[in-house]
Design an enzyme around this catalytic site. Structure first.
Site, mmCIF file in Angstrom:
data_model
loop_
_atom_site.group_PDB
_atom_site.id
_atom_site.type_symbol
_atom_site.label_atom_id
_atom_site.label_comp_id
_atom_site.label_asym_id
_atom_site.label_seq_id
_atom_site.Cartn_x
_atom_site.Cartn_y
_atom_site.Cartn_z
ATOM 1 C CB SER A 141 -9.545 -2.317 3.460
ATOM 2 O OG SER A 141 -10.102 -3.513 2.970
ATOM 3 C CD GLU B 237 -5.794 0.009 2.126
ATOM 4 O OE1 GLU B 237 -6.205 -0.005 0.949
ATOM 5 O OE2 GLU B 237 -5.856 -0.969 2.879
ATOM 6 N NE ARG C 90 -3.692 -2.398 0.199
ATOM 7 C CZ ARG C 90 -3.378 -3.614 -0.235
ATOM 8 N NH1 ARG C 90 -2.233 -3.811 -0.876
ATOM 9 N NH2 ARG C 90 -4.189 -4.624 -0.078
#
Length: 326
Positions: A226, A322, A154
């Site tokens: 998410s 995230e 990420r």
């Protein structure tokens, strides 16, 4: 103008600028319309605004999917940063190109996918990116090879603070024309048993079905997918945790590195389905924070902080968002 964001937050930008080509972006730069502060966004699917943005919001509408090289084994394509990511996945599947199917239904756009290094079900977009075309605030173009993008979980070079002045215009992908699938993640194989055979369209549908069973539609319930990254810990830390929690799920990511699902830990802390004011942890997937209606960015930040504190207290592990806080 209201800033598009999948959390459904009522936030506005002082100035909102869109462009549909490199030439239009060059003109915006040359005429001095992009003044500081400025922020380039994709579909607003990985952003949490804690209030109105006092500067310029930029958004690319550069489209197009162009084949630039092809042989019997693989195909290279150049894709506009403004193309909706899932539209690109559908295009690949329709053309029999392998690689993107496990990333079906991830919200956002192609440009942002290369910045964030999106991933799901055992696949990361870095596995198929070949180059990233950019233009900076001075109008200077640069093409980053995949090995210059410094991809990790990420993360990429494009997320560094100093790269805020660099805008992604096109992304290059190399996709396989030879049949192969990534099936050993989550419940993919189990779900595929319902079908007579495995092919690209079936796998894409299975991924969509799995995602839809766990993740709420942002049009109905504001969310950014998410919210937290899955932590990666040393094997020593993991084995210590497994002594206390024998059923702990995990994925090996190296000889001495273990990824633990953050959603499982959040669930173990009792947060699934719980709310803090108008912000809540989704009742089907604890990795997802949702806006139940009328939440502000600060409401969601407060919930995030509370969840992180619980996980730290119970497991001794820090989990990190995230989602980017703006």
């Amino acid at each position: 103008m209201k800033i598009p964001n999948t959390f459904g937050l009522d936030v506005e930008a002082a100035v909102f600028l869109e462009y549909s080509s490199i030439e239009e972006l060059e003109k915006l730069i040359a005429t001095g319309r992009i003044t500081s502060p400025y922020l380039h966004i994709g579909g607003g699917s990985n952003l949490l605004f804690t209030g109105d943005y006092k500067g310029v919001i930029l958004h690319s509408r550069i489209g197009g999917i162009e084949v630039i090289a092809e042989d019997e084994k693989k195909v290279s394509v150049r894709v506009g940063a403004g193309v909706v990511w899932d539209d690109f996945v559908a295009y690949c599947v329709d053309h029999g190109w392998y690689g993107t199917e496990n990333l079906s239904l991830i919200p956002g756009e192609v440009g942002a996918s290369a910045v964030q290094n999106i991933g799901a079900y055992g696949v990361e977009v870095k596995d198929m990116i070949s180059f990233v075309e950019t233009m900076n605030i001075e109008g200077v173009k640069h093409v980053y090879r995949m090995d210059e993008c410094e991809y990790s979980y990420r993360n990429s070079i494009f997320k560094r603070p100093e790269m805020k002045q660099v805008f992604v215009t096109y992304v290059g992908f190399i996709l396989s024309k030879k049949e192969y699938y990534m099936l050993d993640y989550g419940t993919i194989r189990q779900e595929l048993e319902k079908f007579p055979k495995v092919d690209l369209k079936t796998l894409r549908q299975v991924i969509i079905d799995i995602r839809e069973s766990k993740l709420p539609d942002p049009k109905l319930l504001g969310n950014a997918g998410s919210f937290f990254m899955n932590p990666v810990v040393s094997r020593e830390i993991f084995e210590s945790l497994r002594e206390q929690y024998p059923q702990i799920p995990f994925y090996e990511v190296g000889i001495d590195r273990i990824k633990i699902p953050a959603g499982w830990m959040i669930d173990q802390c009792g947060w699934k389905g719980k709310s803090l004011g108008p912000a809540a942890v989704h009742d089907k997937q604890a990795l997802v924070l949702v806006n139940r209606g009328g939440a502000t960015g600060t409401d969601i930040v407060a919930l995030s902080d509370a969840v992180r504190a619980s996980v730290r207290e119970k497991f001794g592990i820090d989990i990190y968002p995230e989602v980017n806080f703006i």
